[in-house]
Enzyme design. Structure first.
Site, short mmCIF file in Angstrom:
data_model
loop_
_atom_site.label_atom_id
_atom_site.label_comp_id
_atom_site.label_asym_id
_atom_site.label_seq_id
_atom_site.Cartn_x
_atom_site.Cartn_y
_atom_site.Cartn_z
N GLU A 1 -6.99 -46.65 6.88
CA GLU A 1 -5.11 -45.76 7.51
C GLU A 1 -4.71 -44.96 5.86
O GLU A 1 -4.07 -44.47 6.50
CB GLU A 1 -4.77 -47.64 7.59
N GLU B 1 -6.78 -59.01 4.17
CA GLU B 1 -6.41 -60.00 5.15
C GLU B 1 -6.18 -61.26 4.80
O GLU B 1 -6.99 -61.60 3.65
CB GLU B 1 -8.63 -60.51 5.84
N ARG C 1 -9.26 -43.66 19.60
CA ARG C 1 -9.45 -43.25 21.18
C ARG C 1 -7.36 -42.21 21.20
O ARG C 1 -7.16 -43.47 21.51
CB ARG C 1 -8.67 -44.10 21.86
N HIS D 1 -1.88 -52.06 12.70
CA HIS D 1 -3.04 -51.78 12.37
C HIS D 1 -4.40 -51.54 13.93
O HIS D 1 -4.62 -50.21 13.52
CB HIS D 1 -4.12 -52.99 11.55
N LYS E 1 -20.27 -54.42 8.78
CA LYS E 1 -19.30 -55.68 8.47
C LYS E 1 -20.07 -56.87 7.85
O LYS E 1 -19.18 -57.67 6.53
CB LYS E 1 -18.36 -56.56 9.90
N ASP F 1 -12.44 -58.10 4.23
CA ASP F 1 -13.76 -58.14 4.84
C ASP F 1 -14.26 -56.40 4.97
O ASP F 1 -13.71 -55.66 5.57
CB ASP F 1 -13.06 -58.44 5.73
N THR G 1 -18.33 -60.34 2.51
CA THR G 1 -16.97 -60.92 3.46
C THR G 1 -16.30 -61.36 1.69
O THR G 1 -17.59 -62.64 1.19
CB THR G 1 -17.08 -61.51 4.43
N GLN H 1 -20.32 -48.12 11.95
CA GLN H 1 -19.28 -48.65 12.10
C GLN H 1 -18.84 -48.27 13.46
O GLN H 1 -18.93 -48.16 14.83
CB GLN H 1 -17.67 -49.06 11.85
N ASP I 1 -13.95 -63.65 13.16
CA ASP I 1 -12.42 -61.99 12.11
C ASP I 1 -11.43 -61.74 14.00
O ASP I 1 -12.30 -61.23 14.82
CB ASP I 1 -13.22 -61.21 12.15
N GLU J 1 -11.08 -54.12 3.51
CA GLU J 1 -9.63 -54.69 4.74
C GLU J 1 -9.33 -55.45 3.74
O GLU J 1 -9.61 -57.12 3.97
CB GLU J 1 -10.92 -55.05 6.27
N ARG K 1 -17.11 -47.66 7.24
CA ARG K 1 -16.65 -47.09 8.80
C ARG K 1 -17.77 -46.29 9.31
O ARG K 1 -17.93 -46.38 10.11
CB ARG K 1 -15.42 -45.77 7.88
#
Lengths: 461, 461
Positions: B401, B227, B164, B155, B279, B259, B283, B266, B148, B225, B263
């Site tokens: 997001e 993808e 951060r 993103h 994760k 995916d 999938t 994670q 991945d 997610e 959270r």
């Protein structure tokens, strides 16, 4: 060990004379499984290592020398496993079936058995035995999924202190058995040359200097990582966790693993999603899966957490695991350079220790954690410990740690201490032509030595 | 597109009437490959989707309706691929063989072909065609290795700013196509329920508060997610890199990927080695591999890097890639809740965009980077783009997001904005019973619509 397992009795001897040598890794008490290319035919076969030889289990089966119930599902499963090219099908059958097979193979190999087994058995005995040095060994399992952990607290602390001097051990370490997925396709067997990887790397910019762009080229900081791997047994359904009490029923046995690492590539790529190209160019497995049954006398208590460390969360707790979740294995890494070999010098020992006793997490905990979210494992999957290091420099399981000299009073890293080799050569990291040799063995009074053989690889361009 | 590919001509029609509907994802110009369980027999077969139906390629082959050279190695390879249970063997043959097969299948399906093909062809036509709704679809490839990536800069920037705030995009992002290995064993096909994972999570401690220990339980921040995945074609030998100019020859085609991500797990586990249990519980792949040939009219230039961004390093540079390395695919995510379904309400659209045009790295660059260190890929391996997000909130490809509201003037995160559903229900993350539905399609004047079908999954406990 409540009832002694008769297959481990030190008095047992084999008609394969080399197995009776006290120094062998492979006495009749061991009988690890492997996969090899049949020297005459061109297919891969399931084998067992005994002394200096490999026993072809496929042929034994063909000759009907392995008893099994022809009517039952179990019997059909065993047939299938004995005709398979690797240990995966055997792993699928579970510990009970593996124990039963190991017992039968031992019976066939016992001193005296040749006289009682009849003419057919005597004929097969010659046809089914190959010198290990004459056959091409293959990775013992067809590994579909490879997971690497980070279970040595000494390794995590030392490496952490290089990258994060004020924050060596992250707050999750003592709660979460940290792991990540490695690459399955690039797993190779001991003896396969390892090509020096190329990749992006970036030099450190001095404070005030403009930021330099990365460059692409051959890795300059190539390293080995000494690890122990568990080859997994029966899988779980997606969505079902494996409880800690059951975890070892899902393991076939152990092997040695060299998780080659490109430190310069790693340093530049690893944030925020972890190591990738720094690791996936090659991982070397030793050829033999030593069963948990053969290792039973060498179990030891799990690492005793220092006062003040948190207890594992409930799902990772188990008295049995704490009592005997560990393995007392001596692990050694040595090196030869091209120059050393041309001068006929023996391998130079880089590290030797029993630091695998001191993993912060046992294999049972690693596997339970891995499946705690419902992740499914498959027979033949590989989970590895992560680099195994003790607290002293001579017990550190990779060059990154082995040549690390700490920091000065101002916190600046001291220059790395090169390793002096008998030829006068020095090593900070691996050079082309260097061969890394990992070995592992267990010894205990009252038992035969049980060994893993070697996990070798030479760096080539 | 220098010479127009006759298989893409919009005037072509099929005797499978549903394929001529202008709204279908699967006209005779598409012909994506899939794997399905034969409804009468119990084995997996290679198929092609056409309109509302699946064509059984194994049966076509059995009836000798697919021409191939019985003497040559290529012919033997094709036989093998047509008898295989998934696209892996076909992927192994490479783009040329796949193009040739696609052309033959199109010929068989063309309007009028039934009249010219003789009685045998007419009989097979009935036997080899199943309604897609009546068969059990399987993952199209047996994925041995799943990688991945993190190729959407929008993103990476948005998610980076959450974790951060001062350092959203790390310094390596514009040089290194960031990726990591995912879990192959837990890949499931569209329609498979996804069990909410359990795991360790830790609440944020307020400044001055004592540090709280983590807890273990059901994930509370379950996310999807969006993808796109590339199913890979012929592999490379370990140690050999794939040059950027050759990269697309190693891709069979594209599919949709969800995916799924936990959270809260994670956030607590991901340092320092990246996401793992957050994760690897599941999938989801869409069932159809849309070939690069079918997608040719929808190629677009690679993302144009803003002024000031560095150029890719040489090994990732290619004019052809810059000219047409992208894909113009409309991607949509929608949701239904149990309540919505019980009221007969249609799915609610969470995002829709062509943001896949704006990946910072093309698939060719991702694959070239992946092998640049010598890492070997295998036919049927999956590489996925990472979450695909545009800059606007309505184009963001995951709830993390999508419900993010930014920070206040003091830098403190604002409360997340829940999504209002037509039933009055609100969603920050996924609840049990929620079904996530991803769809993708390409449209362009002068061409038939080419679609991917759906990638669905319902959250269960």
């Amino acid at each position: 060990m409540t009832t002694p397992d008769p297959t481990l009795s030190p008095s047992l001897r084999s008609w394969v004379e080399s197995a009776n040598d006290p120094a062998t890794d492979f006495p009749i008490q061991n009988l690890p499984f492997c996969s090899f290319e049949h020297p005459e035919e061109e297919y891969a076969c399931l084998g067992v290592r005994i002394g200096d030889s490999i026993l072809d289990l496929g042929l034994l089966h063909e000759a009907d020398l392995i008893e099994h119930d022809h009517e039952s599902e179990e019997g059909a499963g065993l047939c299938h496993a004995l005709e398979a090219p690797s240990v995966n099908e055997l792993a699928f059958l579970g510990r009970g079936a593996v124990r039963e097979l190991r017992t039968q193979v031992q019976k066939f190999l016992l001193e005296g058995a040749a006289h009682t087994g009849g003419q057919k058995s005597r004929r097969i005995r010659e046809k089914a035995l190959f010198k290990a040095a004459d056959v091409q060994l293959l990775p013992p399992a067809m590994v579909m999924n490879y997971t690497d952990f980070y279970a040595s607290i000494h390794h995590a602390t030392t490496v952490g202190s290089m990258f994060r001097p004020d924050n060596a051990l992250l707050p999750n370490y003592k709660y979460v058995p940290i792991g990540y997925h490695g690459r399955a396709s690039s797993i190779v067997v001991s003896g396969t040359p390892v090509k020096r990887p190329r990749g992006q790397m970036k030099k450190d910019d001095a404070p005030g200097e403009p930021i330099s762009p990365p460059t692409f080229g051959a890795c300059k900081m190539l390293d080995y990582e000494l690890e122990v791997g568990a080859v997994l047994g029966p899988g779980n359904a997606l969505g079902d966790a494996i409880a800690i009490a059951d975890a070892e029923q899902h393991m076939l046995g152990l092997c040695l693993v060299n998780d080659w690492s490109a430190r310069d590539i790693q340093k530049w790529e690893y944030q925020p999603l972890g190591p990738f190209l720094a690791k996936n160019f090659a991982t070397t497995m030793s050829p033999y899966v030593v069963t948990l049954d053969a290792l039973a006398p060498f179990r030891c208590p799990a690492y005793r957490r220092p006062e003040g460390d948190p207890a594992p969360l409930d799902y990772l707790k188990s008295d049995a695991n704490e009592r005997a979740g560990g393995f007392d294995i001596t692990l050694e890494v040595s090196i030869t350079t091209a120059q050393m070999r041309s001068k006929g010098l023996p391998p130079f020992v880089l590290s030797r220790s029993n630091a695998f006793r001191d993993m912060y997490w046992t294999f049972a905990q690693l596997l339970t954690h891995h499946t705690s979210n419902g992740c499914n494992i498959l027979p033949g999957d590989l989970i590895a410990s992560g680099t195994i290091s003790g607290p002293e420099q001579s017990t550190r399981g990779c060059l990154l740690e082995r040549t690390w000299a700490g920091r000065d009073a101002a916190g600046k890293p001291l220059p790395r201490t090169p390793i002096d080799l008998p030829t006068g050569e020095k090593r900070l990291f691996l050079e082309d032509g260097d061969e890394v040799i990992m070995r592992g063995w267990c010894e205990r009074e009252g038992f035969r030595r049980i060994g893993f053989g070697e996990c070798r690889g030479t760096v080539v361009t």
